[in-house]
Motif scaffolding. Sequence first.
Motif, PDB file in Angstrom:
ATOM      1  N   THR A   5      15.195  11.186   2.994  1.00 26.90           N
ATOM      2  CA  THR A   5      15.532   9.930   2.310  1.00 26.90           C
ATOM      3  C   THR A   5      16.280  10.192   1.005  1.00 26.90           C
ATOM      4  N   ASP A  47      19.572   8.073   1.253  1.00 27.41           N
ATOM      5  CA  ASP A  47      19.529   6.788   0.549  1.00 27.41           C
ATOM      6  C   ASP A  47      18.281   6.738  -0.341  1.00 27.41           C
ATOM      7  N   PRO A  48      18.331   7.348  -1.519  1.00 28.16           N
ATOM      8  CA  PRO A  48      17.144   7.417  -2.389  1.00 28.16           C
ATOM      9  C   PRO A  48      16.569   6.060  -2.763  1.00 28.16           C
ATOM     10  N   SER A  49      17.382   5.012  -2.736  1.00 25.80           N
ATOM     11  CA  SER A  49      16.910   3.699  -3.178  1.00 25.80           C
ATOM     12  C   SER A  49      15.859   3.107  -2.258  1.00 25.80           C
ATOM     13  N   VAL A  50      15.735   3.592  -1.031  1.00 26.54           N
ATOM     14  CA  VAL A  50      14.758   3.029  -0.086  1.00 26.54           C
ATOM     15  C   VAL A  50      13.499   3.895   0.009  1.00 26.54           C
TER      16      VAL A  50
END
Length: 275
Positions: free
Chosen positions: A108, A112-115
Amino acid sequence: MSETTIPNVSPPTLYIEGPAFWAPELPGWDIACAAFRDEGGLTDPPAKRPSPQILAPAERRRAPDTVALALEVASAAVTASGRNAKDLPCVFASAHGDLGINDYMCGTLATDPSVLSPIKFHNSVHNAAVGYWTIGTGCMASSNSLSAFETSFAAGLLEAATQCAADQQAILLVGYDVPAVGPLKSVITSAGLMAAAFVVSPVRTERTVASLDWALEPGPSQTPALHSSAANKVHTDSIADALPVFEELARASGTPLRLPLAPTMSLRLLIHPLA
């Protein structure tokens, strides 16, 4: 001036209470003990994972496998020992922590680190299992979360034995690990769920099942051979160095065990069953 001679003092004999074991093929110490004696076999179909009753239902569903495993055997060991978990120091040993969550976190963060899930992040730390244990039991005694790669159970046992002997206080030892997933499988051999626990006491009690003589032993180290077909068939994980200890608790052969701690150092154990 004459030289000072340092006496060679052996570590004190300790005592084991409340052995507990869980693997999908051997879900419980009674089942495992019989199988290690070649008096029983592996369960079919294997259990999926334990369901520790110390957690509330919602927490049980959310808890990762590492927490479920560790709390299952910790609860069983403390119950069998007749002790109060609130007052019992503990050592939790795991080679890697939760490998599934580690794989998720790395993937992750790379895509997509934001999720990133806050719950998974919360459960990714190595001391998550002992944290759940101390919160769930209200334990205010000292706690350790220890890692020593594939000698983690031996290192945990050495830590527990040392604390027990030094403080003259019983201590709970818990070892657990889970399978590697994703790219981690290429560098980590862990291939199954397994957990084991017991209480180490400085004195013999009515709940004692075995005495434990222990010492550090220099020289080349090698993992002890397993003797039962059941132990050899368990899908091993990184805490598999617990298997010879629990097999010896079941079989009571009186054979010394040498658990590797390093290439040139072992933890020598002699386990004597007590009626």
